[in-house]
Motif scaffolding. Structure first.
Motif, short mmCIF file in Angstrom:
data_model
loop_
_atom_site.label_atom_id
_atom_site.label_comp_id
_atom_site.label_asym_id
_atom_site.label_seq_id
_atom_site.Cartn_x
_atom_site.Cartn_y
_atom_site.Cartn_z
N LEU A 30 24.68 11.31 -51.32
CA LEU A 30 23.56 10.37 -51.25
C LEU A 30 23.81 9.04 -51.95
O LEU A 30 22.89 8.41 -52.46
N GLU A 31 25.06 8.62 -51.93
CA GLU A 31 25.37 7.25 -52.33
C GLU A 31 25.21 6.40 -51.08
O GLU A 31 25.64 6.80 -49.99
N VAL A 32 24.60 5.24 -51.24
CA VAL A 32 24.27 4.39 -50.10
C VAL A 32 25.09 3.11 -50.15
O VAL A 32 25.23 2.49 -51.21
N LEU A 33 25.61 2.72 -48.99
CA LEU A 33 26.34 1.47 -48.87
C LEU A 33 25.34 0.34 -48.63
O LEU A 33 24.56 0.40 -47.68
N LEU A 34 25.39 -0.67 -49.49
CA LEU A 34 24.60 -1.88 -49.29
C LEU A 34 25.55 -3.05 -49.14
O LEU A 34 26.63 -3.06 -49.73
N ILE A 35 25.12 -4.04 -48.36
CA ILE A 35 25.91 -5.24 -48.13
C ILE A 35 25.05 -6.46 -48.44
O ILE A 35 23.85 -6.47 -48.17
N THR A 70 30.81 -3.55 -40.89
CA THR A 70 31.52 -2.82 -41.94
C THR A 70 32.94 -2.40 -41.56
O THR A 70 33.69 -1.95 -42.43
N GLY A 71 33.27 -2.48 -40.28
CA GLY A 71 34.57 -2.00 -39.83
C GLY A 71 34.63 -0.48 -39.69
O GLY A 71 35.66 0.06 -39.31
N ILE A 72 33.54 0.21 -39.96
CA ILE A 72 33.50 1.67 -39.82
C ILE A 72 33.28 2.01 -38.35
O ILE A 72 32.36 1.50 -37.72
N VAL A 73 34.15 2.87 -37.82
CA VAL A 73 34.10 3.21 -36.40
C VAL A 73 33.50 4.60 -36.23
O VAL A 73 34.11 5.61 -36.62
N THR A 118 26.41 9.43 -42.05
CA THR A 118 27.12 10.06 -43.16
C THR A 118 28.61 9.77 -43.03
O THR A 118 29.20 10.00 -41.97
N VAL A 119 29.19 9.24 -44.11
CA VAL A 119 30.61 8.88 -44.11
C VAL A 119 31.28 9.44 -45.36
O VAL A 119 30.62 9.71 -46.37
N PRO A 120 32.62 9.57 -45.33
CA PRO A 120 33.34 9.95 -46.55
C PRO A 120 33.22 8.83 -47.59
O PRO A 120 33.21 7.65 -47.23
N ARG A 121 33.16 9.19 -48.85
CA ARG A 121 33.00 8.18 -49.92
C ARG A 121 34.18 7.22 -49.98
O ARG A 121 34.02 6.05 -50.31
N VAL A 125 35.81 -0.14 -46.12
CA VAL A 125 34.76 -1.02 -45.65
C VAL A 125 35.36 -2.42 -45.51
O VAL A 125 35.91 -2.96 -46.46
N THR A 126 35.27 -2.96 -44.31
CA THR A 126 35.76 -4.31 -44.03
C THR A 126 34.59 -5.14 -43.54
O THR A 126 34.12 -4.96 -42.42
N LEU A 127 34.11 -6.03 -44.39
CA LEU A 127 32.93 -6.82 -44.06
C LEU A 127 33.26 -7.98 -43.12
O LEU A 127 34.36 -8.53 -43.18
N ALA A 128 32.28 -8.34 -42.31
CA ALA A 128 32.37 -9.56 -41.49
C ALA A 128 32.06 -10.72 -42.45
O ALA A 128 30.93 -10.86 -42.89
N PRO A 129 33.07 -11.54 -42.81
CA PRO A 129 32.89 -12.52 -43.88
C PRO A 129 31.82 -13.58 -43.61
O PRO A 129 31.24 -14.11 -44.55
N ARG A 130 31.55 -13.88 -42.36
CA ARG A 130 30.49 -14.85 -42.07
C ARG A 130 29.10 -14.24 -42.22
O ARG A 130 28.12 -14.95 -42.28
N GLU A 131 29.05 -12.89 -42.25
CA GLU A 131 27.75 -12.21 -42.34
C GLU A 131 27.47 -11.66 -43.73
O GLU A 131 26.31 -11.63 -44.15
N HIS A 132 28.52 -11.20 -44.43
CA HIS A 132 28.28 -10.53 -45.71
C HIS A 132 29.32 -10.93 -46.75
O HIS A 132 30.48 -11.15 -46.43
#
Length: 166
Positions: A30-35, A70-73, A118-121, A125-132
């Motif tokens: 229950l760790e949450v990814l925030l951007i 996030t680059g997560i597929v 749900t993803v592995p910890r 994570v690869t952010l879209a630099p213009r967005e985040h």
């Protein structure tokens, strides 16, 4: 490329569709990814995004937005299709005035459909630099407190219930 792609000049972008997804990306613990938004530093959120066209399936919108932001597929070996769940929650909210110019004239409200992923910890994570600007993994209560959007915070507070742990 999404029709809402920030690389397109504003004059060539069609108005955003006022139907979107909110995807709470989290670990089994229950760790949450925030951007953090690039256009509003200090505004933290989960993955969000509007449909690209009115007939776009909401699940496909969620998969596309997660990959873009996030680059997560979803559907990969690390994140199987079953890891993405439609929580059956819908939020209708007033669009912040600062972002209304992205929608057709007169559009003031958006319908948001909530998903959990749900993803592995240790997932990359690869952010879209213009967005985040940056990302953070936070315990679910802390993540809810950091969100600027009330509907995003409420969705995160639903996480234990949605995972059957409440």
């Amino acid at each position: 490329m999404s029709i809402s792609d920030p690389d397109l000049p504003p004059s060539t972008r069609p108005p955003k569709i006022p139907e979107s997804v909110l995807v709470v990306i989290h670990t089994a613990a229950l760790e949450v990814l925030l951007i953090e938004r690039a256009d509003k530093p200090g505004f933290w959120q989960s993955v969000t995004g509007s449909k690209d066209h009115p007939d776009e399936d909401l699940r496909l919108t969620a998969v596309r937005e997660v990959a873009e932001e996030t680059g997560i597929v979803v559907g990969s070996a690390a994140v199987p299709d079953a890891a993405l769940r439609d929580w059956g929650l819908r939020n209708v909210y007033e669009i912040y005035p600062v972002w209304r110019h992205r929608y057709a004239p007169g559009v003031t409200h958006n319908t948001e459909h909530v998903f959990g992923l749900t993803v592995p910890r240790d997932i990359a994570v690869t952010l879209a630099p213009r967005e985040h600007l940056q990302h953070a993994w936070l315990p679910w209560r802390e993540a809810a407190d950091r969100c600027f959007s009330p509907s995003n915070a409420e969705a995160i507070l639903q996480l234990p219930h949605q995972r059957g742990e409440a």
